[in-house]
Design an enzyme around this catalytic site. Structure first.
Site, PDB file in Angstrom:
ATOM      1  N   CYS A 152       0.813  -1.221   0.000  1.00  0.00           N
ATOM      2  CA  CYS A 152       0.000   0.000   0.000  1.00  0.00           C
ATOM      3  C   CYS A 152       0.845   1.269   0.000  1.00  0.00           C
ATOM      4  O   CYS A 152       0.637   2.182  -0.808  1.00  0.00           O
ATOM      5  CB  CYS A 152      -0.972  -0.015   1.180  1.00  0.00           C
ATOM      6  SG  CYS A 152      -0.208  -0.119   2.814  1.00  0.00           S
ATOM      7  N   HIS A 201      -2.650   0.858   6.867  1.00  0.00           N
ATOM      8  CA  HIS A 201      -2.989   0.859   5.439  1.00  0.00           C
ATOM      9  C   HIS A 201      -3.118   2.294   4.943  1.00  0.00           C
ATOM     10  O   HIS A 201      -3.482   3.198   5.691  1.00  0.00           O
ATOM     11  CB  HIS A 201      -4.303   0.105   5.212  1.00  0.00           C
ATOM     12  CG  HIS A 201      -4.612  -0.168   3.770  1.00  0.00           C
ATOM     13  ND1 HIS A 201      -3.688  -0.667   2.888  1.00  0.00           N
ATOM     14  CD2 HIS A 201      -5.764  -0.017   3.053  1.00  0.00           C
ATOM     15  CE1 HIS A 201      -4.249  -0.821   1.693  1.00  0.00           C
ATOM     16  NE2 HIS A 201      -5.512  -0.420   1.768  1.00  0.00           N
ATOM     17  N   GLU A 213      -5.960   1.439  -4.390  1.00  0.00           N
ATOM     18  CA  GLU A 213      -5.116   0.851  -3.345  1.00  0.00           C
ATOM     19  C   GLU A 213      -4.392  -0.384  -3.849  1.00  0.00           C
ATOM     20  O   GLU A 213      -4.852  -1.063  -4.765  1.00  0.00           O
ATOM     21  CB  GLU A 213      -5.962   0.469  -2.132  1.00  0.00           C
ATOM     22  CG  GLU A 213      -7.032  -0.569  -2.434  1.00  0.00           C
ATOM     23  CD  GLU A 213      -7.858  -0.964  -1.223  1.00  0.00           C
ATOM     24  OE1 GLU A 213      -7.356  -0.851  -0.082  1.00  0.00           O
ATOM     25  OE2 GLU A 213      -9.006  -1.404  -1.416  1.00  0.00           O
TER      26      GLU A 213
END
Length: 241
Positions: A152, A201, A213
């Site tokens: 990420c 994240h 993402e």
């Protein structure tokens, strides 16, 4: 750095084109939470020597190389807009900054769209824990050691490097790399974080309740509905426009 206004953004610098990522500004929407994607563990790089001084020197060398790479990418981006930042003799930025030059405010929206296109060009690339360099997908570590791809934080770092903006490698550090904005005021190109201090994240907001993402649960770079569960109190704006 909370609530610090980066206005305009310092540079240090892109490629890639992808169409179809939706334009618009919208409040992040409710959706079921997905599996959080971990960031790199705080461990010495597998390739770094064990001596503490050697480790420090290797880290400084890697930082200088990342800064120069980002600066070169940023020059290419602004050169495409007809903005000349100086020739090869122009000094490189120090490791303590993201660049010696700045994105003109008038071009900030173009820069944000370029960031999104650069990230979007990696759609479908595999998720790789610890993967992703300033120049593209790379092998990760541990479970990602045999997979070329992005995690990420690696994906968003790659995206912003394309316009000469060097942000930290770990999502928890990325959370504090720009101005904090309430989620209700999120704009296209803002970073959305999950977990305490943003350490679990990070995603790139596209508007209309969608985000781009590198997803561990999906196993690839993808567009997903924004998840509110576990979201940090603020999103982070790296480029002001």
């Amino acid at each position: 750095m909370r609530h610090t206004r980066f206005h305009p953004i310092k540079l240090a610098w892109i490629t890639a084109v992808v169409a179809g990522l939706m334009v618009g500004v919208a409040t992040p929407a409710d959706a079921e939470p997905g599996q959080w994607d971990p960031t790199l563990p705080a461990l010495v790089s597998a390739g770094a020597p064990g001596d503490p001084l050697a480790v420090a020197n290797a880290s400084l060398q890697a930082t200088a190389q990342a800064t120069q790479t980002t600066l070169d990418l940023g020059r290419q981006f602004l050169g495409g807009l007809g903005i000349n930042l100086g020739g090869p003799a122009a000094s490189a930025p120090s490791a303590a900054t993201t660049g010696a030059s700045r994105i003109p405010r008038a071009n900030a929206r173009q820069a944000v769209e370029y960031v999104i296109r650069r990230a979007g060009s990696q759609m479908g690339v595999p998720y790789s824990w610890g993967g992703g360099s300033l120049q593209g997908p790379s092998k990760g570590v541990d479970s990602g050691a045999n997979t070329v791809g992005f995690d990420c934080s690696g994906l968003v770092r790659y995206a912003f490097a394309g316009v000469g903006v060097l942000i930290p490698r770990f999502s928890g550090d990325q959370y504090n790399a720009g101005r904090h904005v309430p989620p209700a005021e999120a704009k296209r190109g803002d970073l959305i974080f999950y977990g305490p201090g943003g350490g679990q994240h990070v995603t790139l907001y596209l508007g209309n309740g969608q985000m781009l993402e590198a997803s561990g649960s999906a196993g690839k770079v993808t567009v997903s509905p924004v998840r509110k569960a576990g979201m940090t109190p603020f999103v982070t704006r790296i480029i002001e426009y």
